[in-house]
Design an enzyme around this catalytic site. Structure first.
Site, short mmCIF file in Angstrom:
data_model
loop_
_atom_site.label_atom_id
_atom_site.label_comp_id
_atom_site.label_asym_id
_atom_site.label_seq_id
_atom_site.Cartn_x
_atom_site.Cartn_y
_atom_site.Cartn_z
N SER A 276 0.84 -1.19 0.00
CA SER A 276 0.00 0.00 0.00
C SER A 276 0.88 1.24 0.00
O SER A 276 1.96 1.25 0.60
CB SER A 276 -0.90 0.01 1.24
OG SER A 276 -1.49 1.28 1.44
N ARG A 315 -22.51 -8.87 -45.86
CA ARG A 315 -21.36 -8.22 -45.21
C ARG A 315 -21.88 -7.25 -44.19
O ARG A 315 -22.70 -6.39 -44.49
CB ARG A 315 -20.49 -7.49 -46.25
CG ARG A 315 -19.18 -6.91 -45.73
CD ARG A 315 -18.18 -8.01 -45.33
NE ARG A 315 -18.08 -9.04 -46.36
CZ ARG A 315 -17.39 -8.92 -47.49
NH1 ARG A 315 -16.73 -7.81 -47.73
NH2 ARG A 315 -17.35 -9.91 -48.37
#
Length: 457
Positions: A276, A315
């Site tokens: 930390s 497509r």
């Protein structure tokens, strides 16, 4: 590693390299080389032209940044890539350049290239997944009989064993490994359809060219092109998402068991891992964090992929392009989670004393069900359940062990005193006795697990 800053520590360099732009473009060039060689073998282009095209298909000779820039206005990365390949081939042999990309279309190039890199991605996932399964199986065998609290709805329930709990982690991992192997067989397929999927530009040689290309590239040969039929592809992606969800479940359990107040498991520490910036005592479960981050992101990615399936006609417009952009992130997250958990379990610290202390700290309440079964032999199930409910409330209120209260109740009751075996009652409060069924099941299941060296095991 080319991913964004906050993605980097959530994935791996190895997986990022698989989906790196130059590598993906090289796989697309491999498609173009295989196309030329297959067409030459079928008499559609001169063999000499195929050789020149093959020689030209080396990504180091291309300006990748320029191809990426040009793809935005072109609407497809394949268009500037093929243009650059044609120019490169022409610089070697002008005649050969006439035969580049013959009969194919942009989506053929991109989908086939993506299938090739996905094959590599799956190999990375399989190796990491195998390593995790193997490690968990070793730990499960070591702790097949180690009592630990089972918890339901985040509350203590009864006693199980750590080995049995780990089997609950192993089983879905093995199922995902099987599923990914099976789905890859059909999903990693050649894409070759030409303009609208009919291969009309190759005449009657189209199927033969496709067969040669599939064999050359090591891809499955589909029944036809899958330009807008994305079902097999999506099943594969969804399974990667499911695997990531399983990794999130394991990470959740690990993180909860590693909480300071619980302290039953701990990820490895040292070298700045899990520290930390403000609190020197902190030991954060960073592997669990990475796996959980991937698990949180996977549903949105899978959802986006499924949302791209409704592609129009022959497509897709926008949906196919969105799919391609989402696809790498799913694999990046999955591999990051796998490698993070591999790191955690390679150095996992198991505190068996703390596990037993956590059981003991509950004043025997987790044995109430087993004690009820002993009393039920004398007074029936319903009355025994009622007795243990009352005694459990008293144990909580008085901070007295439930065994002591139960023994006192037996001695005070004419209905119980001569009909309840004290040894059986005491045994019902033993963690090892309570864990015996879980231990036996763990040993049986572990003995029946096939070797993970078999890719279909």
């Amino acid at each position: 590693m080319s991913t964004l800053l906050f993605d980097q520590f959530l994935s791996t360099d190895a997986m990022a390299a698989v989906f790196d732009g130059p590598h993906l473009l090289q796989c697309m060039l491999d498609f173009e080389a295989a196309l030329a060689e297959a067409e030459a073998a079928e008499g559609l282009i001169p063999p000499a032209a195929a050789r020149v095209i093959r020689d030209a298909c080396q990504i180091d000779a291309f300006d990748v940044a320029e191809i990426a820039r040009a793809s935005r206005s072109a609407g497809s990365v394949a268009i500037p890539l093929v243009k650059a390949l044609t120019q490169r081939t022409a610089s070697l042999d002008a005649e050969a350049a006439r035969h580049v990309h013959k009969g194919s279309t942009s989506q053929d190039v991109i989908d086939s290239g993506n299938a090739l890199v996905t094959r590599e991605a799956l190999a990375l996932i399989d190796a990491s997944l195998t390593r995790l399964i193997d490690r968990l199986q070793v730990l499960a065998r070591e702790h097949a009989a180690t009592p630990v609290l089972a918890r339901t709805l985040l509350q203590p329930a009864t006693v199980t064993t750590l080995g049995f709990k780990m089997l609950g982690w192993i089983a879905p991992l093995r199922r995902s490994r099987d599923a990914l192997t099976e789905l890859a067989d059909s999903a990693l397929a050649l894409q070759l359809g030409g303009a609208v999927g009919t291969l009309s530009a190759l005449g009657d040689k189209g199927p033969a060219v496709a067969r040669r290309m599939a064999q050359s590239l090591g891809l499955a040969l589909p029944d036809g092109c899958w330009h807008t039929q994305r079902d097999s592809w999506m099943r594969l992606g969804a399974e990667v998402g499911i695997l990531t969800g399983t990794l999130g479940k394991i990470a959740t359990d690990l993180a909860l068991m590693a909480q300071g107040e619980v302290g039953e498991l701990a990820e490895p520490s040292g070298g700045g891992r899990g520290g930390s910036s403000a609190m020197p005592h902190k030991r954060n479960p960073v592997s669990s964090m990475i796996a959980l981050a991937a698990a949180h992101r996977a549903p949105a990615r899978v959802g986006a992929l499924l949302g791209c399936m409704a592609q129009a006609h022959e497509r897709g417009l926008g949906d196919w392009q969105a799919e391609m952009a989402e696809w790498p992130g799913l694999f990046l997250g999955a591999h990051g989670a796998l490698e993070a958990l591999n790191e955690a379990f390679a150095g996992l610290q198991v505190d068996t004393d703390r596990m037993r202390a956590n059981i003991d700290a509950l004043l025997g309440l987790v044995f109430a069900e087993a004690a009820s079964a002993v009393l039920a032999q004398a007074i029936g199930r319903a009355d025994a359940h009622h007795e243990m409910e009352a005694l459990s409330r008293e144990a909580v209120a008085s901070r007295t062990h439930l065994l002591a209260l139960t023994l006192a109740r037996v001695q005070a009751s004419d209905a119980l005193r001569d009909h309840v075996d004290e040894a059986s009652l005491r045994r019902a409060f033993s963690p090892d006795h309570a864990a015996r069924h879980a231990a036996e099941l763990a040993r049986q299941h572990l003995a029946n697990l096939p070797s993970s060296s078999d890719p279909r095991a």
